[in-house]
Design a protein around this motif. Sequence first.
Motif, mmCIF file in Angstrom:
data_model
loop_
_atom_site.group_PDB
_atom_site.id
_atom_site.type_symbol
_atom_site.label_atom_id
_atom_site.label_comp_id
_atom_site.label_asym_id
_atom_site.label_seq_id
_atom_site.Cartn_x
_atom_site.Cartn_y
_atom_site.Cartn_z
ATOM 1 N N TYR A 96 8.936 70.053 61.327
ATOM 2 C CA TYR A 96 9.746 71.361 61.097
ATOM 3 C C TYR A 96 9.268 72.795 61.525
ATOM 4 O O TYR A 96 9.781 73.542 62.423
ATOM 5 C CB TYR A 96 10.214 71.550 59.685
ATOM 6 C CG TYR A 96 11.422 72.538 59.384
ATOM 7 C CD1 TYR A 96 12.840 72.096 59.551
ATOM 8 C CD2 TYR A 96 11.055 74.003 59.173
ATOM 9 C CE1 TYR A 96 13.937 73.035 59.168
ATOM 10 C CE2 TYR A 96 12.207 74.752 59.017
ATOM 11 C CZ TYR A 96 13.522 74.362 59.087
ATOM 12 O OH TYR A 96 14.505 75.255 59.044
ATOM 13 N N THR A 128 17.154 62.452 48.909
ATOM 14 C CA THR A 128 17.699 63.452 49.950
ATOM 15 C C THR A 128 17.430 64.871 49.398
ATOM 16 O O THR A 128 17.000 65.742 50.292
ATOM 17 C CB THR A 128 19.294 63.340 49.918
ATOM 18 O OG1 THR A 128 19.733 63.409 48.578
ATOM 19 C CG2 THR A 128 19.692 62.114 50.542
ATOM 20 N N ARG A 132 15.286 67.351 51.939
ATOM 21 C CA ARG A 132 16.097 68.576 52.403
ATOM 22 C C ARG A 132 15.069 69.625 52.336
ATOM 23 O O ARG A 132 15.360 70.881 52.954
ATOM 24 C CB ARG A 132 17.182 68.831 51.461
ATOM 25 C CG ARG A 132 18.439 68.098 51.729
ATOM 26 C CD ARG A 132 19.478 68.175 51.173
ATOM 27 N NE ARG A 132 20.803 67.207 51.175
ATOM 28 C CZ ARG A 132 21.490 66.817 50.191
ATOM 29 N NH1 ARG A 132 21.417 67.131 49.227
ATOM 30 N NH2 ARG A 132 22.330 65.857 50.792
ATOM 31 N N ALA A 136 15.414 69.438 58.610
ATOM 32 C CA ALA A 136 16.697 70.248 59.006
ATOM 33 C C ALA A 136 18.073 69.979 57.980
ATOM 34 O O ALA A 136 18.796 70.694 57.517
ATOM 35 C CB ALA A 136 17.341 69.988 60.362
ATOM 36 N N PHE A 137 18.100 68.553 57.835
ATOM 37 C CA PHE A 137 18.877 67.968 56.906
ATOM 38 C C PHE A 137 18.516 66.575 56.463
ATOM 39 O O PHE A 137 17.747 65.887 57.127
ATOM 40 C CB PHE A 137 20.372 68.041 57.675
ATOM 41 C CG PHE A 137 20.747 67.120 58.697
ATOM 42 C CD1 PHE A 137 21.103 65.648 58.520
ATOM 43 C CD2 PHE A 137 20.754 67.742 60.019
ATOM 44 C CE1 PHE A 137 21.186 64.974 59.658
ATOM 45 C CE2 PHE A 137 21.309 66.856 61.125
ATOM 46 C CZ PHE A 137 21.506 65.360 61.059
ATOM 47 N N SER A 138 19.187 66.085 55.344
ATOM 48 C CA SER A 138 18.853 64.762 54.981
ATOM 49 C C SER A 138 20.251 64.242 54.803
ATOM 50 O O SER A 138 21.105 64.706 54.017
ATOM 51 C CB SER A 138 18.001 64.753 53.594
ATOM 52 O OG SER A 138 18.028 63.644 53.057
ATOM 53 N N HIS A 139 20.797 63.225 55.328
ATOM 54 C CA HIS A 139 22.181 62.586 55.585
ATOM 55 C C HIS A 139 22.127 61.155 54.718
ATOM 56 O O HIS A 139 21.304 60.338 55.091
ATOM 57 C CB HIS A 139 22.568 62.544 56.600
ATOM 58 C CG HIS A 139 23.937 61.987 56.991
ATOM 59 N ND1 HIS A 139 24.855 62.723 57.871
ATOM 60 C CD2 HIS A 139 24.640 60.992 56.358
ATOM 61 C CE1 HIS A 139 26.050 61.831 57.815
ATOM 62 N NE2 HIS A 139 25.882 61.181 56.978
ATOM 63 N N ARG A 153 24.526 62.037 64.998
ATOM 64 C CA ARG A 153 24.510 63.696 64.468
ATOM 65 C C ARG A 153 23.078 64.284 64.469
ATOM 66 O O ARG A 153 22.768 65.306 64.795
ATOM 67 C CB ARG A 153 24.713 63.794 62.898
ATOM 68 C CG ARG A 153 24.918 65.098 62.248
ATOM 69 C CD ARG A 153 24.899 65.153 60.827
ATOM 70 N NE ARG A 153 24.569 66.495 60.027
ATOM 71 C CZ ARG A 153 24.388 66.743 58.868
ATOM 72 N NH1 ARG A 153 24.438 65.794 58.103
ATOM 73 N NH2 ARG A 153 24.088 67.763 58.452
ATOM 74 N N VAL A 166 14.705 65.239 61.023
ATOM 75 C CA VAL A 166 15.964 64.957 60.428
ATOM 76 C C VAL A 166 15.777 63.661 59.513
ATOM 77 O O VAL A 166 14.972 62.776 60.115
ATOM 78 C CB VAL A 166 17.055 64.546 61.138
ATOM 79 C CG1 VAL A 166 18.286 63.778 60.418
ATOM 80 C CG2 VAL A 166 17.609 66.001 61.853
#
Length: 554
Positions: A96, A128, A132, A136-139, A153, A166
């Motif tokens: 990151y 998650t 996070r 950037a994101f946790s899906h 995504r 990610v």
Amino acid sequence: MTTPPEEGEAVTGGEAVVRALASHGVTDAFGIPGTHNLEIYRHLRDYGIRHVTPRHEQGAGYAADAYARVSGRPGVAITTTGPALLNIAAAVGQAYSDSVPLLVVSPGMPLRHPRQSTGLLHEMRSQTEALRGVAAFSHRVSSVEEIGSAVARAFTLFRTGRPRPVHIEVPLDLLETVEPAGPVRRAPLTGPPAPDPAAVGKAAEALRAARRPALVLGGGARAAAAECAALAEELGAPAVTTANGKGVMDERHPLSLGVSLHSPAVQKWLVDRDVILAVGTELAESDIWGPPPALTGTLIRVDVDPAQMYAGLPADVPLVGDARALLKALLAECRGGTDDVPADPAGVRALRAARDDETRTRDARWLPYLHAVRRVLAEDAVLTSDSAQCCYYGALPHLPLGPEGRYLHPTGFGTLGYALPAAIGAKTACPERQVVALSGDGGLQFSVQELATAAQLRLPLPVVVFDNGGYGEIREEMAARGDTPLAVDLPAVDLPALARAYGGRGAVVRSPEELAAALARALTAPGPTVLTVPEVPDVPEVSDVPDVPEESPR
């Protein structure tokens, strides 16, 4: 390779993960199999994805990070649940910080797992939420069909904005569930946005009128290396780089100041520039080693991330978009403004000398060895770096590189243990290029077990270790505060012997000439070679050992 399932055909969640990765061109993955992710591993070989098994998930993350940096393709790491995912979190934080496209895939607790703890293996409150904080994101997906959309995504983020790591979590029961996977979802192919003509015109006008221009080049300028050099030459503008921008402009170029934003002399010079063009850099404290200087000139910022236009040092002229497209447009408008570059433009040689005089005494111990490394390596060699004195004081400013080579350094987040697993990732991505890891004795021991990985893969991988008997930087900071150093002096470790125990080679080298000769041999030896350069007198005496015969087991 297996025949991909037909659209709408039912597959397990594990196969849906691998199918989605393969559909985005993934050919390599790093990770460690565990009880909960076996359904993913079942399908990797069938979809043509090669797997590298490091000895720790943090090593998998650093290897995938470096793979992404040198290949230009996202790095992929696979973990199991709970502690394995937390093990890789430091690598996600580093990716990151350095804007690296890293995809981490892990199982998670079952879809209907109760909020109340049940003591399931590797159970934690929320994977998650943990990821996070560094990604950037946790899906977390909720169906097999959603897996393809989640992977698309991630790749859309990698391709269209500032690359960031990610995390995708697949509930462990969903990995085994057979459901229709739906159509293959692929991230759309997008080009860089067209430069704003008005903004480009305003920036070009300022650059053409500049009497004392300067370029600051970060990692985001790497794809525009040729344009950076051409613009610097057109303007007669000296260029200074960040750690991640090292080598974007050849550091032997007469206009290059190399990695020296931290130099007081260079900062004073920068404050005096009337126009500064900063390309793909945060102008961060981790590059400046302190608060940003109070610039007096016009600051033009080029960055794919709009947030950078008002972060840190706000842009007077913001240029948001792809660095290469924007610099091409700037170059077209600035052509014909200057003659050939003079022999010593803007006193660059004097400024380099002033920069080096500031640290001549401190850095003298590393320079002869770094010069030896430079003599041996090819122009396109890859060097991986640790958060060690020999790297940020030594190699970053003093080992010259050009755009053909790469220097991978854990900037910003400043993790330890990056160099060795990163070298494995870089060598996996580019097996034809020379790769060398640079580290200190303290940092190496954060991930020294990855010597076993390099030995198993028979990677010709020199690991140059400057041994100062512990945590040298912190020892010096304690002393500078007037404190008695505590917990920073470590007993000597026979690192070459440890390398041999893992199936590699090793030697202590006590002169630049010995290092050059040993490094040349290590670049062709099948497996890792640890070359220890003592900075303290009690490093064990170990001579180089004969090559292990090809038929010997490893």
